[in-house]
Enzyme design. Structure first.
Site, PDB file in Angstrom:
ATOM      1  N   ASP A   1       0.845  -1.202   0.000  1.00 13.96           N
ATOM      2  CA  ASP A   1       0.000   0.000   0.000  1.00 13.96           C
ATOM      3  C   ASP A   1       0.883   1.254   0.000  1.00 13.96           C
ATOM      4  O   ASP A   1       0.659   2.199  -0.764  1.00 13.96           O
ATOM      5  CB  ASP A   1      -0.913  -0.028   1.235  1.00 13.96           C
ATOM      6  CG  ASP A   1      -1.714   1.261   1.372  1.00 13.96           C
ATOM      7  OD1 ASP A   1      -2.540   1.538   0.480  1.00 13.96           O
ATOM      8  OD2 ASP A   1      -1.506   1.999   2.356  1.00 13.96           O
TER       9      ASP A   1
ATOM     10  N   LYS B   1       1.661   4.301  -3.034  1.00 18.35           N
ATOM     11  CA  LYS B   1       1.639   5.761  -2.823  1.00 18.35           C
ATOM     12  C   LYS B   1       2.957   6.393  -3.252  1.00 18.35           C
ATOM     13  O   LYS B   1       2.979   7.465  -3.857  1.00 18.35           O
ATOM     14  CB  LYS B   1       1.336   6.062  -1.347  1.00 18.35           C
ATOM     15  CG  LYS B   1      -0.088   5.668  -0.957  1.00 18.35           C
ATOM     16  CD  LYS B   1      -0.311   5.730   0.538  1.00 18.35           C
ATOM     17  CE  LYS B   1      -1.698   5.201   0.899  1.00 18.35           C
ATOM     18  NZ  LYS B   1      -1.895   5.081   2.339  1.00 18.35           N
TER      19      LYS B   1
END
Length: 372
Positions: free
Chosen positions: A230, A234
């Site tokens: 995750d 980003k």
């Protein structure tokens, strides 16, 4: 007096973020209808993976009963090409709000954009998958090099925090971004702030993971947070906006906190029940950092000059802004030529339905200002 403007909105994904967004959309719709000239917002479609409710005549669905109407809807789910067609033939401009984390929807963004449909989304997949998709999206978008719809994805990094818009402004005004560093995951922030608080204490790592899951901070299967992917997604988005051609979130070093032996656990519950067996390794890390007067945090960093991107555990002095984070806050530091040795810092709640939806609503307002 100019004629009222009509805008048609389709919302895909109506979980926590989607629900919060629709209630913010209702308030926005009310405000815009009283402006001069008014903008009339019509919510024409809502859908979740297995159900859909849409207006074949493009008349607005009810803001007050959409949930029960969707639950009882028998309309067949539209395949993506049919959804593109439906929005492209709306009487005036249509906007797709993608509140899913679905790769298939993201893969089709260029198709929507080329037909003049704008997109606002917190979905990271379109901007952090392979570089070719990123190029394709912005080749089609009007705020890229194309002439299609507009696309904004502020809340794909840092929920409602102005992370992407800050970076874009730095780049577009000619500042040189040297380095970006920070805590990009609300889950990992919460986990390490409670595992190793400044000043000592904190519980065993496995107990803190279990607590984070019970409080709703982690994904249903905590491994989806602990594998670091995750955060890697980003960083991929930020690195690309800073001008680096990062191929994918697996093309640079990402430290996973899942013990090798537990990668093959058949469920999140089995993983949690066995995680205490590996507390010793994390305890060792904690003791080592404490001896140096430091704390351990899970961070991502981008060195733009060296084209170096990485995600993993690092030690910080107790006085460092990253060490002092509270709860599930995110912190992103931009080290640039203009800001010198004092970075520009964006900090605040980096997770949660309401703040993520706020980022999406903010993006929608940007599109409405651009559409004529």
């Amino acid at each position: 007096m100019p004629a009222p403007r009509n805008v048609y909105i389709a919302v895909v994904g109506v979980g926590g973020v989607g629900k919060a967004f629709i209630s913010q959309l209702e308030a926005l719709s009310h405000r815009l209808s009283h402006r001069r000239p008014p903008t009339n917002i019509s919510l024409i479609l809502v859908s979740r993976s297995s159900q859909i409710l849409f207006s074949e005549s493009y008349r607005s669905l009810s803001f007050s009963t959409w949930e029960s109407d969707l639950a009882s809807s028998k309309q067949p789910v539209l395949p993506i090409p049919d959804l593109v067609e439906y929005l492209a033939t709306a009487p005036e401009k249509a906007i797709l709000v993608d509140n899913t984390s679905n790769q298939n929807v993201a893969d089709c963004y260029p198709q929507f954009l080329r037909r003049g449909i704008s997109i606002v989304t917190p979905n990271k997949k379109g901007f952090s998958s392979d570089f070719a998709l990123w190029q394709d999206i912005f080749a089609a978008a009007a705020n890229g090099s194309g002439s299609g719809g507009y696309i904004f994805h502020e809340s794909s990094v840092g929920a409602g925090l102005p992370v992407l818009s800050t970076l874009k402004e730095l780049v577009e005004t000619g500042d040189e971004v040297a380095r970006i560093e920070g805590v990009f995951s609300g889950t990992m922030s919460f986990l390490f702030n409670s595992f190793m608080p400044v000043g000592g204490g904190g519980g065993q790592f496995s107990a803190e993971v279990k607590k984070a899951k019970e409080l709703g901070y982690t994904e249903p299967d905590p491994r989806d947070d602990l594998n670091g992917l995750d955060v890697a997604r980003k960083l991929t988005i930020l690195a690309r906006l800073a001008g680096l051609e990062v191929e994918s979130p697996t093309s640079f070093p990402v430290q996973s906190l899942i013990p090798k032996e537990l990668e093959s656990c058949s469920s999140g519950d089995e993983f949690l029940s066995r995680l205490p067996e590996f507390d010793g390794e994390m305890d060792k890390l904690k003791e080592e950092a404490a001896r140096e007067g430091k704390v351990v945090r899970f961070v991502g960093s981008i060195d733009v000059a060296k084209k170096d991107v990485k995600v993993g555990l690092e030690k910080f002095d107790a006085s460092h802004p990253i060490a002092a984070l509270k709860g599930s806050d995110n912190i992103i530091s931009f080290y640039t030529k203009r800001y010198g040795s004092n970075p520009l810092i964006v900090q605040g709640a980096g997770a949660g339905g309401e703040v993520t939806a706020m980022g999406v609503t903010g993006d929608l307002i940007k599109v409405l200002q651009l559409l004529h």
